[in-house]
Each structure stands twice: as C-alpha cells, then as structure tokens.
Design a protein around this motif. Structure first.
Motif, mmCIF file in Angstrom:
data_model
loop_
_atom_site.group_PDB
_atom_site.id
_atom_site.type_symbol
_atom_site.label_atom_id
_atom_site.label_comp_id
_atom_site.label_asym_id
_atom_site.label_seq_id
_atom_site.Cartn_x
_atom_site.Cartn_y
_atom_site.Cartn_z
ATOM 1 N N SER A 1 1.138 -1.585 -0.262
ATOM 2 C CA SER A 1 -0.070 0.165 0.263
ATOM 3 C C SER A 1 0.907 1.309 -0.150
ATOM 4 N N ILE A 2 0.313 2.412 -0.304
ATOM 5 C CA ILE A 2 1.452 3.393 -0.444
ATOM 6 C C ILE A 2 1.361 4.406 1.027
ATOM 7 N N GLY A 3 2.061 4.979 1.010
ATOM 8 C CA GLY A 3 2.559 5.669 2.583
ATOM 9 C C GLY A 3 3.619 4.554 3.015
ATOM 10 N N ASN A 4 4.817 5.785 3.767
ATOM 11 C CA ASN A 4 5.769 5.365 4.051
ATOM 12 C C ASN A 4 6.310 6.541 5.737
ATOM 13 N N PRO B 1 7.659 -2.334 -0.232
ATOM 14 C CA PRO B 1 7.248 -0.890 0.103
ATOM 15 C C PRO B 1 6.581 0.244 -1.095
ATOM 16 N N ASN B 2 5.549 0.650 0.072
ATOM 17 C CA ASN B 2 5.326 2.016 -0.752
ATOM 18 C C ASN B 2 4.839 2.206 -1.552
ATOM 19 N N GLU C 1 -3.198 1.050 4.395
ATOM 20 C CA GLU C 1 -3.952 0.676 4.433
ATOM 21 C C GLU C 1 -3.697 -1.195 5.264
ATOM 22 N N THR C 2 -2.234 -1.496 4.011
ATOM 23 C CA THR C 2 -1.870 -2.820 5.292
ATOM 24 C C THR C 2 -1.264 -2.821 6.861
ATOM 25 N N ALA C 3 -0.525 -1.937 6.447
ATOM 26 C CA ALA C 3 -0.386 -1.762 7.885
ATOM 27 C C ALA C 3 -1.394 -1.484 9.112
#
Lengths: 207, 343
Positions: B80-83, B231-232, B93-95
């Motif tokens: 998913s997007i974001g770090n 990642p990301n 979302e996955t986190a």
C-alpha cells in the motif's frame, strides 16, 4: 394392530410484539407463568351431526382444516379463549356492557361504561381502545377515578391502544377536526368473555 | 385450575423445562455448506489496499450477498502507498490492517503474530473474515476447508484447522485459536496432511470471531501464493489473493449457534377447557344469548384447540403457538401440548 394416537403435540411458539418488548427490556418482566388455549379459527357451525359416517365424523371439516401461521400482533391472536366450566353448564357466561356503540362530544360529559359478566361477580375486565387518538380511557373503581398501576396496565409502543383493567371506565372525547371512530374491546380477565363496541368522537367545530 | 377460568398456571420445574442446544448449519447464503464460485465487486479494491468483499453471485444478480471479506495485512505497510517517513502521502492500509488484527487478536503487549513452530514473527498475512450475518455466532471448528489454486510453479493448497487433533485449544483474548494446516475434510473427517508440529502452522483460525489468517511468507515459500508486496506501492495484493481463492473454487464452512429453548408443557386435563368464548360456540345476542349453537354440546361439550398462548402474571400475551390442525377436546379427552420457545 395399529398405532396408538400420540396425544402429546409439539409446537413452536413465536414471541408477540409485547413479548419482544418485554424481553428486550431485560428487567425480568418477561416471565411466562401461565397459559391459555384458544380456537379463533374454528367455526362450530361446521360441527355436522348429520354426517353420513356417524358421530366420529361430526368434526371432520374442522379437524382437517389447515391453520394460518401465528401473527405477532398480540391483539390478533388468542381472541376466543377456551374456558373451564362445570359439565352441567348449559349456558355460556355473558358479558353485559352498560352502553353499546356511542358518540362522544369534545367538552361534553364523560361517558361511563360498566362491564359485568353473568357467571362471575368479582371479575375484572380489560378495556382496550385500539386508537387513543379518539378518546381518553379513564379507569374507575367504586365510582372514583383511579390510575393505580394495577388499573392502567399498559400503553403500547405505537400509542394506538390503551388498556385499563377494572370494572368500569369512562370515555372522554379528544378534540378532533374530523370525526373518528375506534373499537373498544372489553374482555373478562377470568372468563375470557369478550365484546366490542364502536366509539366515535364527533368533529369539534372549534378544533 | 378453578371453574370459570381461562388461564392455567404453569408449575416451575414441572411444566417448564429449559434446554441449551448447539445448532450447526451451512455458513453461506441460504444455508449452503460450500461455495464453488466467487465474485468480487468491480468497483472495489481497484485503488484501495484495505479489503475485498466476496459474493456468492455475479454483480448482475440482485440477490447476491457478501459471504466474507479477504485482504492482505503487512506490519510494514507493504503493498500500500505511504511510508513511515511521511514523504509519500498514502493511507498505508495494509499496515493499518495488521495493527487492527493485532489489537483484536493478540494479547496486550504483543504486536506481531507468531505462528506455531516458527522461530520468528510473521511480518504479513492474508486474511479471510466471515460476514457476521453469515456466521451468526461462530464458525464450526473442524468443519471448514479453503482451497487455493497455485500460481505457475507453485502447488495447490487445501487449508483446514487442526481442532480435531487439539483437545485443549489455545485461548486468548480473541477466544479459541487453532492452527491452520494443510489437509482436507472432504472425506467427512479431518485428514491432516502436515501437522503444525511437523511443518509449522500456515496460519491461525479464530472460530469465535470467524477469522482465518494465513502467513504470507510461508505461502510464498511453498509457491502457493506469490503476490507482489512492495514497500510504498499499491500492488493490488487483494486482487491476487482473490484470484487464488477464486480459481481454487472451493470453500466449505459451517456455523454454530447456541440456542436456548424453553419447553412449556401445557396440560389440559379432561375437566378443563371444554367450553369456548368463540362467537360460533354459543348464541351472541337476543334472549338466547349464551345458549350453545350445537344442542349436542349440552352435557357433552366439545371444543377445538388451535392456539396456545403464553402469558405473564399481568395477563400479557408474550408468545403464541399454533397447531397445524385443530385438536378436539372434551370431558373424555385430555391433551398435552409441548410448546417450544427459542431465544
């Protein structure tokens, strides 16, 4: 050789609207303590003493009649209860009401309705008005207005019915722009004897 | 029961019996025990990495219902997007999913899942969450099987739980927990191909919550599900997970429900309930009011029982039962009607 008739019958019950309401309350008011039997669907005129196959078949039409499923509205089921009476009884208890169908006028005098049954002098009665928009229903005991918790039992969720348990009620018209009628059903709490009348509140020109 | 009465008291512990039974049935819509075709929604999951609803029928069918949801959860937010350094805007979302499952399923102070016979904690997993309306109360342990079709080079897998081999399941804050292992229940009993002790658990099964989680790393090694989880990056991992289930074409499951029943034995002895307030039983007006409509009823009245009402002390009708056919009652007949009320 044949099979014995099994007289134990198992049936599934459903909760009525009142039952669901009391169960949801969770305060112990849902407590089944007694039962009654009824025969709302049966027409005893179908009891045929001239049946060609003899007395075992007098009730054949009734006994072979499929029955509608139960309704959840507690006012639409258990209307005609079976009653225990002496074997020598040759006349059913009769409910006498002091008034038949009646018109009410807003601002006019309260209209008393007294119930009495022929077989039980100390019987109490449930007066149920199916639309409380039409009239107030006031419980009376010994000629005096009484609103004790035992007299006014319930007022249902939709506020379309008022139930008063006593031997006498008085109807007080509500102020209505157009005339409206409601059904007042009186039931003997002991004998189950029941009678209904129509109550109409006339239109009030000042409403 | 006194003369002139319509109500009869139910004696506690004599006329009233309570019972609690466990009822199991097929978990999917209309009580189906298995699904062989799976459908998703075309407008879901295309841009979000959170979850996918799985339906029993195609989108064109108006009667289709959600059966369960699937998804992918990653501790680090892969797929998913974001770090974590906030340099890329995204919802990770996955986190979020991983943390949510950890909070719900793991004991306080434990932030990662660790499956039986694995030395290290799992960084990511696939999940199956049963729809609450389908599951009702809980899933039936030992009675589910999920099949997935492997991608090129991998091997097909059949997942079951090991409840049959576990007499004392692990119980934590999420209720009972069983290992997910490879095997099948198609023969009627659980046939475990590889136990958790022998090859490590493939995941966990939480029957009380209707949740199955499968270790993504372990399935990647076996080649069963080889998804992209960078990642990301939005990898649409859920769609790949859905494809594995969809082409596996088999998910069988049962649900369990505890039903409290109370039985009321309504006994009408020969002396009771032989007269009726039915308007056709006696004349209702005039000088003959109250006289039986059938002259043969004098001295030998007959009634029919068609309804049984259960009341409280204030004569409020709480439950009602109807008989399939009216039952004759007279001074020479008795009737016992067992009324069952389920909650």
């Amino acid at each position: 050789m044949g099979f014995l008739d099994n007289t134990s019958i198992t049936v599934d019950a459903i909760l009525t609207k009142k039952g669901r309401e009391l169960l949801a309350r969770g305060d112990g008011s849902f407590n089944i303590t007694k039962f009654a039997l009824a025969d709302d669907e049966v027409d005893y005129n179908l009891w045929d003493t001239a049946h060609p196959n003899g007395s075992n078949y007098y009730g054949a039409v009734i006994e072979n009649m499929p029955i509608l499923e139960a309704f959840t509205d507690q006012n639409q089921v258990m209307r005609y209860k079976l009653i225990t009476l002496s074997k020598t009884t040759n006349r059913m208890p009769i409910l006498n009401l002091s008034l038949q169908n009646t018109d009410l006028t807003y601002g006019g005098a309260e209209v008393p309705i007294i119930a009495a049954s022929t077989d039980s002098g100390d019987e109490t009665f449930t007066f149920e008005l199916n639309d409380t928009d039409v009239s107030y229903l006031v419980g009376y005991e010994n000629g005096a207005e009484k609103w004790s918790s035992t007299l006014q039992q319930t007022q249902d969720d939709e506020k379309t019915a008022a139930v008063v348990t006593t031997g006498e009620v008085r109807l007080r018209a509500k102020q209505l722009r157009t005339a409206k009628s409601a059904r007042l059903t009186v039931t003997g709490n002991q004998t189950g004897v029941t009678k209904s009348i129509t109550v109409t509140t006339l239109a009030d020109p000042n409403a | 029961m006194a003369i002139n009465e319509t109500f009869k008291t139910l004696e506690p512990n004599i006329d009233t019996v309570s019972d609690r039974t466990t009822v199991s049935s097929g978990l999917f819509s209309a009580g189906a025990g298995s699904l062989t075709a799976f459908y998703s929604s075309s407008n879901q999951g295309a841009s979000s990495a959170s979850y996918l609803n799985v339906y029993d029928k195609a989108q064109t069918e108006s009667t289709r219902e959600v059966q369960f949801a699937i998804g992918y959860a990653s501790y680090g937010g892969s797929g998913s997007i974001g770090n974590t350094t906030k340099t890329t805007a995204g919802n990770r979302e996955t986190a979020g999913m991983y943390r949510q499952f950890a909070n719900v399923l793991l004991p306080p102070g434990t932030d990662k899942f660790q499956f039986t016979n694995f030395a290290s904690a799992s960084e990511d997993f696939y999940f199956v969450v049963m729809n609450r309306a389908r599951m009702r109360e809980k899933m039936d342990p030992g009675n589910w099987e999920l099949r997935i079709a492997a991608q090129a080079g991998g091997k097909d897998m059949k997942f079951i739980d090991d409840s049959g081999a576990t007499t004392t399941p692990t119980v934590n804050q999420a209720g009972r927990v069983f290992n997910v292992v490879s095997g099948s229940i198609s023969s009627g009993t659980a046939d475990v191909k590889r136990t958790a002790a022998a090859g490590g658990a493939l995941g966990n099964f939480y029957p009380d919550l209707g949740i199955i989680i499968l270790d993504a790393a372990h399935l990647q090694v076996t080649g069963s599900i080889t998804t992209t989880r960078s990642p990301n990056t939005f990898d649409n991992t859920n769609a790949q997970w859905f494809k594995a289930i969809s082409t596996g074409s088999y998910f069988a499951a049962r649900r369990e429900e505890e039903i409290t029943s109370t039985m009321y034995f309504c006994r009408a002895t020969n002396q009771e309930f032989n007269f009726s307030n039915n308007p056709t039983f006696a004349t209702k007006s005039g000088d003959t009011e109250g006289v039986f409509t059938q002259t043969t009823f004098e001295g030998d009245p007959k009634t029919y029982i068609s309804q049984v009402g259960l009341y409280n002390d204030t004569n409020e009708l709480l439950a009602v039962a109807k008989l399939s056919k009216p039952v004759l009652k007279s001074f020479s007949r008795e009737a016992v009607i067992k009324v069952k009320l389920d909650f």
